[in-house]
Design a protein around this motif. Sequence first.
Motif, short mmCIF file in Angstrom:
data_model
loop_
_atom_site.label_atom_id
_atom_site.label_comp_id
_atom_site.label_asym_id
_atom_site.label_seq_id
_atom_site.Cartn_x
_atom_site.Cartn_y
_atom_site.Cartn_z
N HIS A 68 102.78 64.79 59.96
CA HIS A 68 102.44 66.20 60.17
C HIS A 68 103.51 66.88 61.02
O HIS A 68 104.10 66.27 61.90
CB HIS A 68 101.09 66.33 60.89
N ARG A 72 108.01 66.66 55.28
CA ARG A 72 107.02 65.66 54.91
C ARG A 72 107.60 64.24 55.04
O ARG A 72 108.66 63.93 54.52
CB ARG A 72 106.55 65.91 53.48
N GLU A 128 98.99 73.77 56.86
CA GLU A 128 100.07 72.88 56.44
C GLU A 128 99.69 72.29 55.07
O GLU A 128 98.80 71.45 54.99
CB GLU A 128 100.25 71.79 57.49
N SER A 130 100.39 70.34 51.48
CA SER A 130 101.20 69.33 50.78
C SER A 130 100.72 69.23 49.33
O SER A 130 99.52 69.25 49.07
CB SER A 130 101.07 67.96 51.46
N ARG A 136 106.07 70.04 50.84
CA ARG A 136 105.19 70.64 51.85
C ARG A 136 105.68 72.04 52.20
O ARG A 136 106.88 72.31 52.21
CB ARG A 136 105.17 69.78 53.11
N SER A 138 104.18 75.46 54.95
CA SER A 138 103.15 75.88 55.90
C SER A 138 103.06 77.39 55.98
O SER A 138 104.07 78.11 55.83
CB SER A 138 103.45 75.31 57.30
N VAL A 256 108.25 77.57 56.97
CA VAL A 256 107.00 78.23 57.38
C VAL A 256 107.03 79.68 56.93
O VAL A 256 108.00 80.39 57.19
CB VAL A 256 106.80 78.17 58.90
#
Length: 258
Positions: A68, A72, A128, A130, A136, A138, A256
């Motif tokens: 996390h 990833r 977050e 995946s 991944r 966010s 992000v």
Amino acid sequence: MSESLSDRLGAGEMLHLPARVTHARRGGIRHAFVYRVDYLLLDPDAVRPPRLFSRNRFNLFSLYDRDHGGPRGDGSGAAWAQRVFASAGLEGVRVALLMQPRFLGYWFNPVSFWLALRGDRLLAVIAEVSNTFGQRHSYLCHHAAFAPISPEDELTATKVFHVSPFQDVRGTYHFRFSITGAAAAIGIRQIDGKEGLKATMSGDFSPAGSARLLRSALRRPGGAMRVIMLIYWNALRLKLKGAEYRKLPAPPDHEVSR
């Protein structure tokens, strides 16, 4: 009177959430399901874990920091979440993680939530996400000036990340969060014209002692393994209903979305 979330996390308690998870697809091809999924809520830097849970080492259930926060498989856990919140202008908060743990070393977590708390006020959330293709992304959710998030509030984000191969990467996410020391309820709507989906997870918190963790493993064997099997099972059901398969697009060039 139930103990506050801040008090429970501050005392090092880890909370178990046997969440009722729903997904309902809208549009030309409709599809829905309801399952129970086991989540844990904890402050990674303060938690006093039970015997059947470990941080950064093998156990029946475990949390590895690399799972996390950040790329990833190469994450840095709570330190990453603190940096993301700070870069957005939010500092001096407790960071807690709501996630599905590893089960016998196996990890897959479709969505985890980093919570920024000041006392019992929820100021921001990092969703977050995946996918099953090793990627991944966010989404940072908050109000202007980080006003507290109430259960009635709806926070929006543009969808930029490929999740389901049966949906396009477009539309808008609408998030709702209600998290207290007693219970959690999270709602996510993805709207893309007449297409989209609605997903919810909700349940009551209980102390995550070893006995409770063992019972959850017996009631829903496999943990994260069970979750990935359910994802593939519903993908097959959608394909049999005639859903169009989309090729995997390139991931976003930023980690992000704010």
